[in-house]
Design a protein around this motif. Structure first.
Motif, short mmCIF file in Angstrom:
data_model
loop_
_atom_site.label_atom_id
_atom_site.label_comp_id
_atom_site.label_asym_id
_atom_site.label_seq_id
_atom_site.Cartn_x
_atom_site.Cartn_y
_atom_site.Cartn_z
N ASP A 8 0.06 -0.95 -0.15
CA ASP A 8 -0.01 -0.19 0.18
C ASP A 8 0.45 1.10 -0.04
N GLY A 9 2.04 1.09 -0.87
CA GLY A 9 2.87 2.31 -0.85
C GLY A 9 3.78 1.98 0.29
N ASP A 10 3.84 3.78 1.45
CA ASP A 10 5.15 3.34 2.12
C ASP A 10 4.27 2.53 3.24
N VAL A 11 3.28 1.43 3.64
CA VAL A 11 3.45 0.57 4.37
C VAL A 11 2.93 -0.40 3.71
N LEU A 12 4.09 -1.84 4.24
CA LEU A 12 3.53 -3.45 3.06
C LEU A 12 3.20 -4.54 4.66
N THR A 13 2.29 -5.04 4.08
CA THR A 13 2.35 -6.39 5.27
C THR A 13 2.41 -7.58 4.31
N SER A 14 2.77 -8.47 5.28
CA SER A 14 3.13 -9.54 4.61
C SER A 14 2.07 -10.83 5.52
N ALA A 15 2.06 -12.24 4.74
CA ALA A 15 1.12 -13.02 5.77
C ALA A 15 2.39 -14.05 6.17
N GLY A 16 2.69 -14.64 6.58
CA GLY A 16 2.84 -15.87 7.84
C GLY A 16 5.07 -15.93 6.99
N VAL A 17 4.96 -16.36 7.92
CA VAL A 17 6.32 -17.08 7.71
C VAL A 17 7.25 -16.68 5.96
#
Length: 321
Positions: A151-160
């Motif tokens: 999302d541009g300046d904020v990124l998130t990932s799923a697990g492991v």
């Protein structure tokens, strides 16, 4: 050099903690130069307990956060279900310079959510935690099906291992597919994984006679330059449209149409980076038909036009196309 600071909190998962250094450390420029500097810190600069039977010693304290171009927060154990929501000390995010990119791997997304950084934004976390996160942070647009969210300046990932996918994606976003692919090969990981978390969620194991969509996906990848209607895909798999669509989503985590668009966007990005083809030819080869359609789909997927993407990722001595 772009500085990545990795924050290790109490009960950190050691595997995920090492992902940023491994992936970003493997990213090299055309002359072999290092593109990222990765440092690891804790809140006090002291040893950090892990989820395993050992602790980790780091060389930096919270003061390293002020030097970060990208902050990566490594995941940690968060259980049992009724445990209080982890909240990062206020000075973690206050210490960042304006414009710092913030990345969370797996359960670390709860820190971003608790700080309000994800309100009104798309995000993901480990599928096992998704329902709990949705209840605790209803202002966040949680997506439990994807491997990561940019999302541009904020990124998130799923697990492991999804942390690997996200870090490779960041390298691709920063320096293009060629650099990202080389880094992935060096680390012996795939440069891109199809689908999302849905393919890893626990389900009954299909029997040996159960048909899959894998062969049809491989077949479709060779034919991206022409229309591939759902009826033809289902016919190749020898399934009804309804059965094929349901099984495809179970195996890949998205609809056949969304999957095809993703593959076509990736092919177009490759052609923009590594060829001098004009836009209309790239559009036809990638199955978008027209340059206008290519422009629309690329902008939707990564937020830039084909010309801007080519200018960014082509080598300086290559033609602009």
């Amino acid at each position: 050099m772009h500085r990545v600071v990795v924050l290790a909190l109490d009960r950190v998962y050691p595997f995920e903690l090492g992902i940023p250094a491994r992936i970003f450390g493997a990213a090299r420029g055309p002359d072999g130069e290092q593109l990222y500097e990765v440092v690891t810190c804790s809140l006090d600069g002291g040893p950090v307990a892990t989820s395993a039977d050992f602790a980790i010693v780091v060389e930096h304290g919270i003061e390293a956060l002020a030097t970060a171009d990208t902050l990566v927060i490594a995941p940690f154990t968060w259980e049992p279900p009724d445990e209080d929501v982890p909240v990062a000390p206020a000075d973690v995010f206050d210490a960042l310079r304006p414009g710092t990119r913030v990345v969370s791997i797996c359960t670390a997304a709860v820190l971003l959510a608790a700080a309000g950084l994800l309100d009104g934004r798309p995000a993901t976390t480990h599928w096992w935690e998704a329902e709990r996160c949705q209840q605790l942070f209803p202002k966040v647009n949680w997506d439990a099906d994807v491997l990561f969210v940019d999302d541009g300046d904020v990124l998130t990932s799923a697990g492991v291992a999804a942390g690997v996918d996200l870090c490779v994606h960041i390298v691709r976003r920063d320096h293009g597919s060629a650099v990202a692919n080389r880094a992935a090969r060096h680390c012996v990981v795939p440069p891109w994984r199809d689908g999302g978390q849905a393919q890893y969620i626990e389900r009954p194991v299909p029997g040996p006679s159960t048909a899959t969509t894998a062969a049809t996906r491989a077949w479709a990848l060779r034919l991206l330059d022409r229309p591939l209607p759902l009826t033809e895909l289902a016919g190749h798999a020898r399934m009804s449209v309804r059965t094929f669509s349901r099984r495809f989503r179970q195996e890949v985590g998205m609809s056949p149409g969304d999957w095809l668009i993703r593959q076509r966007v990736e092919l177009a990005r490759h052609l923009l980076e590594d060829s001098d083809l004009p836009m209309d030819q790239i559009a036809r080869r990638a199955g978008f038909g027209t340059a206008a359609s290519l422009r629309q789909h690329l902008h939707t997927a990564i937020g830039v036009s084909p010309l801007a993407y080519r200018r960014t990722f082509r080598a300086a001595d290559d033609p602009a196309g």
